[in-house]
Design an enzyme around this catalytic site. Structure first.
Site, mmCIF file in Angstrom:
data_model
loop_
_atom_site.group_PDB
_atom_site.id
_atom_site.type_symbol
_atom_site.label_atom_id
_atom_site.label_comp_id
_atom_site.label_asym_id
_atom_site.label_seq_id
_atom_site.Cartn_x
_atom_site.Cartn_y
_atom_site.Cartn_z
ATOM 1 N N CYS A 83 0.839 -1.209 0.000
ATOM 2 C CA CYS A 83 0.000 0.000 0.000
ATOM 3 C C CYS A 83 0.870 1.253 0.000
ATOM 4 O O CYS A 83 0.628 2.192 -0.765
ATOM 5 C CB CYS A 83 -0.912 -0.021 1.227
ATOM 6 N N CYS A 84 1.896 1.283 0.850
ATOM 7 C CA CYS A 84 2.790 2.436 0.908
ATOM 8 C C CYS A 84 3.538 2.635 -0.415
ATOM 9 O O CYS A 84 3.776 3.765 -0.835
ATOM 10 C CB CYS A 84 3.797 2.267 2.040
ATOM 11 N N CYS A 167 -0.855 9.020 6.830
ATOM 12 C CA CYS A 167 -2.229 8.749 6.436
ATOM 13 C C CYS A 167 -3.106 8.684 7.684
ATOM 14 O O CYS A 167 -2.678 8.211 8.741
ATOM 15 C CB CYS A 167 -2.314 7.428 5.677
ATOM 16 N N CYS A 195 7.890 3.558 5.468
ATOM 17 C CA CYS A 195 6.972 3.350 4.354
ATOM 18 C C CYS A 195 7.691 2.899 3.088
ATOM 19 O O CYS A 195 7.063 2.454 2.133
ATOM 20 C CB CYS A 195 6.190 4.624 4.067
#
Length: 211
Positions: A83-84, A167, A195
């Site tokens: 996702c990162c 986030c 990340c």
């Protein structure tokens, strides 16, 4: 790279003081808290520049959500890194295209992964680029004192117990005495709390194999 962490307003003010025409950009992951956008707008108004925003590729985000759902980042370390990578690392690669150096707000005291941080170093993700970390030896207290002294706009989440801001779904407030990064990816071990933007790819790959 991120507009309105604790460090960004300090750097913006320092850059403005030099009078140099420096490009300022930020990564919008699509999941930033409202306070981050407000801080970015306040900085633009005070210093008279425009932040250049970079976004994840739509098809990458759509594929991730379609195949794994909106909360896949909580399934495993590999899924969170995926996702990162989509929301942060890939847009940053585009943002840094064609540049020879970039300035970050990294500090040594932020995490166990950053204790060896140098003020000038090679960017591990983009080896042809020099990464400059002028705040490497600063502390959060020093930064907040600087912000108040110069009346610099800052992210108001910092007044609500947040010490590190990313986030919205991966960031929360901490309590006094907690580690600075305790509010980031709080379900993970401290050595995993990166990340991928500032992580050596070889270390990233080793962790993925041995997780």
């Amino acid at each position: 790279a991120h507009a309105c962490s604790l460090e960004t307003p300090v750097l913006v003010h320092m850059i403005a003081e030099t009078g140099r025409n420096v490009r300022i950009f930020s990564i919008d992951t699509g999941r930033l808290p409202e306070e981050t956008y407000k801080c970015a707008a306040d900085l633009e108004r005070k210093y008279g520049f425009k932040i250049e925003w970079f976004f994840p590729k739509n098809d990458h985000v759509e594929q991730l959500l379609s195949t794994k759902g909106p909360y896949s980042f909580k399934n495993s370390l590999a899924d969170r890194h995926e996702c990162c990578n989509i929301r942060k690392v890939e847009p940053l690669t585009r943002a840094l295209s064609g540049v020879s150096a970039w300035i970050t707000g990294l500090r040594k005291d932020q995490n166990v992964t950053r204790t060896d941080l140098k003020k000038i170093e090679k960017d591990n993700t983009n080896p042809a680029i020099v990464k400059i970390n002028p705040l490497a030896d600063w502390t959060a207290q020093m930064e907040m004192e600087y912000i108040r002294k110069h009346d610099i706009p800052y992210n108001k989440l910092l007044d609500k117990g947040y010490s590190s801001i990313g986030c919205e779904c991966c960031t929360r407030a901490i309590i006094p005495g907690d580690d600075i990064r305790a509010g980031r990816w709080w379900w993970e071990s401290p050595e995993h709390k990166e990340c991928g933007i500032h992580l050596d790819p070889s270390i990233f790959n080793d962790r993925e194999k041995n997780k």
